[in-house]
Structures are given as structure tokens and as C-alpha cells.
Design a protein around this motif. Sequence first.
Motif, PDB file in Angstrom:
ATOM      1  N   LEU A  16       6.918   0.750   0.263  1.00 39.18           N
ATOM      2  CA  LEU A  16       7.086   1.123   1.667  1.00 39.18           C
ATOM      3  C   LEU A  16       7.725   2.499   1.727  1.00 39.18           C
ATOM      4  O   LEU A  16       8.805   2.715   1.154  1.00 39.18           O
ATOM      5  CB  LEU A  16       7.980   0.116   2.392  1.00 39.18           C
ATOM      6  N   ILE A  41      -1.648   2.446   3.689  1.00 37.14           N
ATOM      7  CA  ILE A  41      -1.778   1.635   4.901  1.00 37.14           C
ATOM      8  C   ILE A  41      -0.829   2.189   5.969  1.00 37.14           C
ATOM      9  O   ILE A  41       0.383   2.269   5.762  1.00 37.14           O
ATOM     10  CB  ILE A  41      -1.458   0.157   4.620  1.00 37.14           C
ATOM     11  N   ALA A  43       1.638   2.741   8.976  1.00 37.67           N
ATOM     12  CA  ALA A  43       2.674   2.019   9.719  1.00 37.67           C
ATOM     13  C   ALA A  43       3.304   2.950  10.746  1.00 37.67           C
ATOM     14  O   ALA A  43       4.518   3.006  10.910  1.00 37.67           O
ATOM     15  CB  ALA A  43       3.736   1.471   8.770  1.00 37.67           C
ATOM     16  N   ALA A  90      -2.362  -5.467   9.617  1.00 38.04           N
ATOM     17  CA  ALA A  90      -1.709  -5.189   8.334  1.00 38.04           C
ATOM     18  C   ALA A  90      -1.897  -6.344   7.361  1.00 38.04           C
ATOM     19  O   ALA A  90      -2.049  -6.132   6.149  1.00 38.04           O
ATOM     20  CB  ALA A  90      -0.225  -4.914   8.550  1.00 38.04           C
ATOM     21  N   PHE A 106       2.570   1.157   2.205  1.00 39.81           N
ATOM     22  CA  PHE A 106       2.746   1.252   3.660  1.00 39.81           C
ATOM     23  C   PHE A 106       3.554   2.504   3.968  1.00 39.81           C
ATOM     24  O   PHE A 106       4.626   2.722   3.393  1.00 39.81           O
ATOM     25  CB  PHE A 106       3.472   0.021   4.202  1.00 39.81           C
ATOM     26  N   TYR A 113       7.468  -1.716  13.124  1.00 37.49           N
ATOM     27  CA  TYR A 113       6.401  -2.162  12.236  1.00 37.49           C
ATOM     28  C   TYR A 113       6.973  -2.586  10.886  1.00 37.49           C
ATOM     29  O   TYR A 113       6.600  -3.632  10.332  1.00 37.49           O
ATOM     30  CB  TYR A 113       5.383  -1.040  12.019  1.00 37.49           C
ATOM     31  N   LEU A 117       7.129  -6.277   9.164  1.00 39.13           N
ATOM     32  CA  LEU A 117       6.546  -6.442   7.835  1.00 39.13           C
ATOM     33  C   LEU A 117       7.498  -7.158   6.893  1.00 39.13           C
ATOM     34  O   LEU A 117       7.092  -8.008   6.100  1.00 39.13           O
ATOM     35  CB  LEU A 117       6.195  -5.057   7.279  1.00 39.13           C
TER      36      LEU A 117
END
Length: 318
Positions: A16, A41, A43, A90, A106, A113, A117
Motif C-alpha cells: 500500500l 490498483i 485508491a 477493489a 494499492f 479507501y 481496505l
Amino acid sequence: MNEGQVSRSHVGKAVLIAGPTASGKSALALELALTTGGVVINADSMQVYHDLRIITARPTGAEEARVPHRLYGHVDAAVNFSAGAWVNDAAKALEEARAEGRLPIFIGGTGLYFKALTAGLSVVPPIPTEIRDDVRARLERNGVEALHAELAARDPRAAERLNLRDRTRIARALEVIEATGRSLLDWHQEGEPPLLPKDSFRAVFLAPERDELYARIDARFDAMLGAGALKEVERLAARSLAPLLPAMKAHGVPALIRHLRGEISLDEAATVGRADTRHYAKRQFTWFRHQLPEFEWVKLGEARGWLAASVKSARDAG
């Protein structure tokens, strides 16, 4: 195993990458994806909108062609896209990454977000359209202070936690109490489990020095104007969408629309856009510090070292 791809035994892990706007997140995510064969991805709550590529500094087409990117520009600006909708998307992107044996990366700056998650998301029943429209009409007619006073009378706990100028969250809290009879805070205690449980991810928050960050924000805003952001906003304005939709409130959009209407000069619009973005960055620092303590804070100069450690961790796990 291909050197550029993590093994399937590691795909339960994720990386992340968060940070304030213009902090260098995208470059770090792209480098990590190239090194590990990962998938990037999104976020970021504004980069989901198809209409807002330039003004939100979404990855370029060339960058997207280098590694797989997911959840960028897949939502129309007319949609009031929610954190719950993002979590659903997601979850699918995470499942696809794992099925392909890719490291999920991410990246973004939307704290809610990341909290959804890693900590789960409350499940609030759908708000009836008539209630939502009525609350928004009162907001436009009476102003945010009056709406906050209404909320304080109905749900003092929620009102106490909200910034007096936070139009979106004040309206949301009032919608929930009117529609359900329960405080949004109570709903937050009942929710879905997180997509990424504890110990299933590594998380970093890029924290540049403030002066350096603000200089980067100003330079990037000017670069976006040079790349065609005004034309992009002009096309968005031509759609005559509701002004309270999230896409219509993206940093720089309201000021540039005012310029297009002849209310202010382009220089004035740019000044407002840069200032709004700097204020948002300041709020991002505060939110992540208090809401997501599991993120490791690093300076820009330390980012590559953190990246190298992340790559080694991924390979060791394989």
C-alpha cells in the motif's frame, strides 16, 4: 520463477503506497510494479473518473501500457461513486491479481479507501433519493453552517467530530440520521471485514517536507494547465452535472469552471486551484497520522530504500 514476478505463494500479500497529492506515489508504484511484475490498483477517489485524467494527474497512457493498472477512469462523472462501491471494485481487482500471481500495489491519497481496505467498511443502508436531494437543497439554500446546526441538534456526537466547513461529510451524516434514525458513528461500528487483514500487507505513507511538497503541487498544477486541463474541465462543465457530485468538486475544477463562466481570470483560477490542493495535502497528513497508524512514514529521499526492502520482502516470501 520469472525474476520480474513474485511467486504465487506471495500473492496473499499486498503493498500500500499512500501520501499527499504530488508526493511521488505514482512513480514509486510504477517502479515497484516493474520490478515485481505487480499490478497498480488505484485508491484515489478522483482518479476513478473517466472525465478527469489531466486535472487529477492520472497515470498517462504510456505509463498504463508498461504495467497493468486497475480502477483508473472507469467511472462516469455523473456517478456519485462511494467508498463502498470502490471496495467492491477493489475486491475484484485483488482477486484478479492473486489469480494472475501478481503483487497487488494499492496507491492513492484517499484515506477512507485505505481504511476500508485495512479495517473494513460500515454498511449503511441506501439513502432514499428524496432525502438526499432534500439535504443537498438545504445545503445550497442555507449554507453549511446551518446544516451543521441541524446535525448538531439531531446527532451531536457526529457533529462534534466534523469540520464546520466539510460540506460533504456534514450532508452525509445528516442524510444517514434522517434516513435511518441512527448516527453514522453507530453504523461505523457495524461493518464488513477488511479486504486486507493485519499482517497481509506492507504500507507506506510518503511524507515530503511541506515546502518541497507545496512547490511540487504548484508546479504540477501549472503543468496540468499546460497539458490541457482547462479543455478537459470545459468538456466536463458542458455536461451541466450537479455541482455537488464528487467529480465536480475535484481540486481545480470549481475554480476553472468559474473562469470559464467569466467570473475570474485564469491566473486567479490557478491560484485558487493551487491553494485548494495545498490545503487538501495538509488534511491528508492529519488524517493518515490519526486514522492509519499502521502506515510507515518515509521521506521522499527514503522512498527508494523502502522500495528496495519491499522488493526483497516479496522475493524472500517466494
